[in-house]
Design an enzyme around this catalytic site. Structure first.
Site, PDB file in Angstrom:
ATOM      1  N   HIS A  37      61.775 -21.643 -15.260  1.00 12.60           N
ATOM      2  CA  HIS A  37      60.607 -20.742 -15.337  1.00 12.60           C
ATOM      3  C   HIS A  37      60.319 -20.471 -16.809  1.00 12.60           C
ATOM      4  O   HIS A  37      61.230 -20.073 -17.552  1.00 12.60           O
ATOM      5  CB  HIS A  37      60.898 -19.435 -14.611  1.00 12.60           C
ATOM      6  CG  HIS A  37      61.170 -19.633 -13.148  1.00 12.60           C
ATOM      7  ND1 HIS A  37      60.196 -19.471 -12.190  1.00 12.60           N
ATOM      8  CD2 HIS A  37      62.290 -20.021 -12.490  1.00 12.60           C
ATOM      9  CE1 HIS A  37      60.718 -19.730 -10.993  1.00 12.60           C
ATOM     10  NE2 HIS A  37      61.982 -20.068 -11.144  1.00 12.60           N
ATOM     11  N   HIS A  43      63.822 -27.448 -12.884  1.00 13.92           N
ATOM     12  CA  HIS A  43      63.569 -26.084 -12.384  1.00 13.92           C
ATOM     13  C   HIS A  43      63.843 -25.053 -13.486  1.00 13.92           C
ATOM     14  O   HIS A  43      64.969 -24.598 -13.669  1.00 13.92           O
ATOM     15  CB  HIS A  43      64.463 -25.829 -11.168  1.00 13.92           C
ATOM     16  CG  HIS A  43      64.151 -24.566 -10.426  1.00 13.92           C
ATOM     17  ND1 HIS A  43      63.777 -24.539  -9.095  1.00 13.92           N
ATOM     18  CD2 HIS A  43      64.169 -23.268 -10.802  1.00 13.92           C
ATOM     19  CE1 HIS A  43      63.582 -23.307  -8.699  1.00 13.92           C
ATOM     20  NE2 HIS A  43      63.827 -22.495  -9.715  1.00 13.92           N
ATOM     21  N   ASP A  45      67.082 -22.442 -14.133  1.00 13.17           N
ATOM     22  CA  ASP A  45      66.246 -21.377 -13.565  1.00 13.17           C
ATOM     23  C   ASP A  45      65.675 -20.463 -14.666  1.00 13.17           C
ATOM     24  O   ASP A  45      64.517 -20.623 -15.044  1.00 13.17           O
ATOM     25  CB  ASP A  45      67.067 -20.564 -12.542  1.00 13.17           C
ATOM     26  CG  ASP A  45      66.264 -20.019 -11.386  1.00 13.17           C
ATOM     27  OD1 ASP A  45      65.068 -20.363 -11.276  1.00 13.17           O
ATOM     28  OD2 ASP A  45      66.818 -19.255 -10.585  1.00 13.17           O
ATOM     29  N   ASP A  46      66.454 -19.514 -15.134  1.00 18.68           N
ATOM     30  CA  ASP A  46      66.011 -18.542 -16.156  1.00 18.68           C
ATOM     31  C   ASP A  46      67.194 -18.319 -17.107  1.00 18.68           C
ATOM     32  O   ASP A  46      67.873 -17.285 -17.045  1.00 18.68           O
ATOM     33  CB  ASP A  46      65.645 -17.206 -15.490  1.00 18.68           C
ATOM     34  CG  ASP A  46      64.682 -17.379 -14.324  1.00 18.68           C
ATOM     35  OD1 ASP A  46      63.474 -17.493 -14.570  1.00 18.68           O
ATOM     36  OD2 ASP A  46      65.157 -17.427 -13.164  1.00 18.68           O
ATOM     37  N   HIS A  52      60.376 -22.572  -3.667  1.00 23.90           N
ATOM     38  CA  HIS A  52      61.642 -21.835  -3.631  1.00 23.90           C
ATOM     39  C   HIS A  52      61.914 -21.449  -2.177  1.00 23.90           C
ATOM     40  O   HIS A  52      61.090 -20.783  -1.542  1.00 23.90           O
ATOM     41  CB  HIS A  52      61.539 -20.541  -4.433  1.00 23.90           C
ATOM     42  CG  HIS A  52      61.644 -20.697  -5.917  1.00 23.90           C
ATOM     43  ND1 HIS A  52      60.759 -21.420  -6.653  1.00 23.90           N
ATOM     44  CD2 HIS A  52      62.549 -20.179  -6.795  1.00 23.90           C
ATOM     45  CE1 HIS A  52      61.101 -21.356  -7.931  1.00 23.90           C
ATOM     46  NE2 HIS A  52      62.191 -20.603  -8.051  1.00 23.90           N
ATOM     47  N   GLU A  79      67.313 -19.511  -0.941  1.00 21.13           N
ATOM     48  CA  GLU A  79      68.082 -18.793  -1.963  1.00 21.13           C
ATOM     49  C   GLU A  79      68.454 -17.422  -1.374  1.00 21.13           C
ATOM     50  O   GLU A  79      69.625 -17.086  -1.268  1.00 21.13           O
ATOM     51  CB  GLU A  79      67.240 -18.661  -3.248  1.00 21.13           C
ATOM     52  CG  GLU A  79      67.923 -17.931  -4.407  1.00 21.13           C
ATOM     53  CD  GLU A  79      66.942 -17.611  -5.561  1.00 21.13           C
ATOM     54  OE1 GLU A  79      65.710 -17.588  -5.340  1.00 21.13           O
ATOM     55  OE2 GLU A  79      67.425 -17.344  -6.689  1.00 21.13           O
TER      56      GLU A  79
HETATM   57  N1  ADE Z   1      61.285 -16.373 -10.533  1.00 20.23           N
HETATM   58  C1  ADE Z   1      62.088 -16.570 -11.565  1.00 20.23           C
HETATM   59  N2  ADE Z   1      63.324 -16.929 -11.156  1.00 20.23           N
HETATM   60  C2  ADE Z   1      63.290 -16.954  -9.810  1.00 20.23           C
HETATM   61  C3  ADE Z   1      64.230 -17.261  -8.797  1.00 20.23           C
HETATM   62  N3  ADE Z   1      65.491 -17.602  -9.068  1.00 20.23           N
HETATM   63  N4  ADE Z   1      63.833 -17.175  -7.518  1.00 20.23           N
HETATM   64  C4  ADE Z   1      62.587 -16.826  -7.228  1.00 20.23           C
HETATM   65  N5  ADE Z   1      61.660 -16.544  -8.145  1.00 20.23           N
HETATM   66  C5  ADE Z   1      62.003 -16.606  -9.426  1.00 20.23           C
HETATM   67 ZN    ZN Z   2      63.489 -20.442  -9.762  1.00 25.18          ZN
END
Ligand code: ADE
Ligand code: ZN
Length: 329
Positions: free
Chosen positions: A14, A12, A273-274, A192, A195
Site C-alpha cells: 500500500h 502487495h 503490505d505496510d 483482500h 485476512e
Molecule cells: N490497508 C492497508 N493495509 C491493509 C490490510 N492489511 N488489509 C486491509 N486493508 C489494508
Molecule cells: Zn494489504
C-alpha cells in the site's frame, strides 16, 4: 549469498502504508497539523489492533494533500523498496485519498506518482505499476466512482484493481459492479480476503469478483476443498506473513500457514503490505521465512518467478523482470 540479497518481486504494497513515520511527521509539521497521537515515543506508528491501524493509516494519509506530496511519498517508498532488492513492485493507490474520486484531480495525482516512479526506475532500476483500490468500508457506491477513475486511466501503468480496507464491513457481492467495470477496462483483478474473515470470504471473493490473485487469502487454509480450488485454478496468494503476525492473525511465525499452503500446491508470493507500520521490510520477510521454514535460495527464486508471472504488467515488462530474477551466468 544470503537469501535476503536476492532480486525480488513485491505484489502487495500500500503506497501510504509504505510511508516512513518520519516522512509523515515532517509533512504534518509543514502543514501545522498535530498528529502526535498516531506516534509512539520512539517515533513509530501507534495502534492497538487492525481496526485502529486503519484509523491511524487514514490519519497519516490526511497530511498527503497534493500531487507533490504523493510524488515525494512515491520516491521515499521506492527508495526503500529498491534498497531491499525489489526489482518490480505493484502498489495499491486510492482515488479516495488522491483527489476524493474526482477524475481530473485523480489524473493529476497519478501523473505525479508516475513521474516519481519514472525517476526511481532511472536511478534505481525498480519498476512500479499501480493497482487502483476502492476502500471496502467506504462502501460500494464510492467503489463505483473509484472504478470509473480506474477505467478512465487504465493502461500501461494503472494495470490492476483491488479492494482493501475493513474486510468485516459489507459484502463483496455488492462490489461486483465496480469490479466488472475494472475488468472490462482490461485491469487485472485482486481482492483482500481471508485476512479477517475465514474461508467463506475467500470463496465469496472468487465467486463475486473473479480475481486471479487474492490479497492475503491465508485463512483459506482452514478449508481443504477451498485450498484444492485455489491450487487447481492457479489463484495466486499475495501473502504478507510479517503483517499477519504483527496484526495478530497468527500468534507467531511458525503458526503462519504460508508453508502448508505452498506444500498443498497453492501459488504463494511474499510481500510486506505496510512495512513501516509492521516493522518489516522485504529483506526481513525473507530472513524470517528462511529461519522459520528452512526456505533456501531455490524456494525464493521460484516464488519470485511465480510473482512475476502473476504480475499485472505487459508481456515485455514481465520478460525483462523474469530475466532479472535469474542468477548471473
Ligand atoms: N490497508 C492497508 N493495509 C491493509 C490490510 N492489511 N488489509 C486491509 N486493508 C489494508
Ligand atoms: Zn494489504
Amino acid at each position: 549469498m544470503s537469501v535476503a540479497d536476492l532480486p525480488k518481486v513485491e505484489l502487495h504494497l500500500h503506497l501510504e502504508g509504505g510511508a516512513p513515520p518520519a516522512f509523515i511527521r515532517g509533512l504534518a509539521a509543514e502543514k501545522d497539523e498535530d498528529l502526535s497521537r498516531i506516534f509512539n515515543a520512539d517515533g513509530s506508528y501507534a495502534y492497538r489492533d487492525f481496526w485502529h491501524f486503519l484509523e491511524v493509516y487514514e490519519a497519516a494519509t490526511s497530511v498527503l494533500r497534493t500531487p507533490e506530496d504523493y510524488h515525494r511519498l512515491t520516491l521515499a517508498v521506492l527508495e526503500e523498496s529498491a534498497a531491499n532488492g525489489v526489482v518490480y513492485s505493484e502498489t495499491f493507490l486510492s482515488p479516495d485519498f488522491c483527489g476524493g474520486r474526482d477524475l481530473g484531480a485523480w489524473r493529476e495525482y497519478l501523473a505525479a506518482i508516475r513521474e516519481a516512479a519514472d525517476i526511481a526506475e532511472r536511478t534505481d532500476g525498480i519498476v512500479l505499476r499501480g493497482i487502483v483500490t476502492p476502500i471496502r468500508h467506504f462502501g460500494p457506491d464510492k467503489a463505483r466512482e473509484t472504478a470509473r477513475c480506474a477505467a478512465e486511466t487504465a493502461g500501461d501503468w494503472v494495470t490492476g484493481f483491488g479492494v482493501a480496507g475493513d474486510e468485516k464491513s459489507g459484502e463483496l457481492q455488492d462490489f461486483a459492479y465496480a469490479f466488472d467495470m475494472a475488468r472490462e477496462a482490461g485491469l487485472g483483478i485482486t481482492a483482500h480476503a481471508g485476512e479477517w474473515r475465514g474461508p467463506d470470504e475467500v470463496r465469496a471473493a472468487l465467486d463475486a469478483l473473479r480475481p486471479s490473485r487474492i490479497g492475503h487469502g491465508v485463512r483459506a487454509v482452514e478449508d481443504d476443498r477451498l485450498v484444492d480450488r485455489l491450487a487447481e485454478d492457479g489463484i495466486v496468494l499475495e501473502v504478507c506473513p510479517g503483517s499477519n503476525v504483527v496484526l495478530g492473525v497468527y500468534p507467531d511465525w511458525p503458526s503462519h500457514p504460508i508453508e502448508s499452503l505452498r506444500k498443498r500446491g497453492v501459488t504463494v508470493t511474499v510481500s510486506t503490505d505496510d512495512p513501516p507500520f509492521f516493522h518489516t521490510s522485504m529483506r526481513r520477510e525473507y530472513d524470517r521465512l528462511a529461519e522459520t521454514f528452512g526456505w533456501e535460495e531455490d524456494d525464493f527464486r521460484q516464488i519470485n518467478r511465480d510473482a512475476a508471472r502473476a504480475a499485472f504488467c505487459d508481456a515485455e515488462t514481465r520478460k525483462a523482470v523474469l530475466e532479472r530474477l535469474e542468477p548471473p551466468t
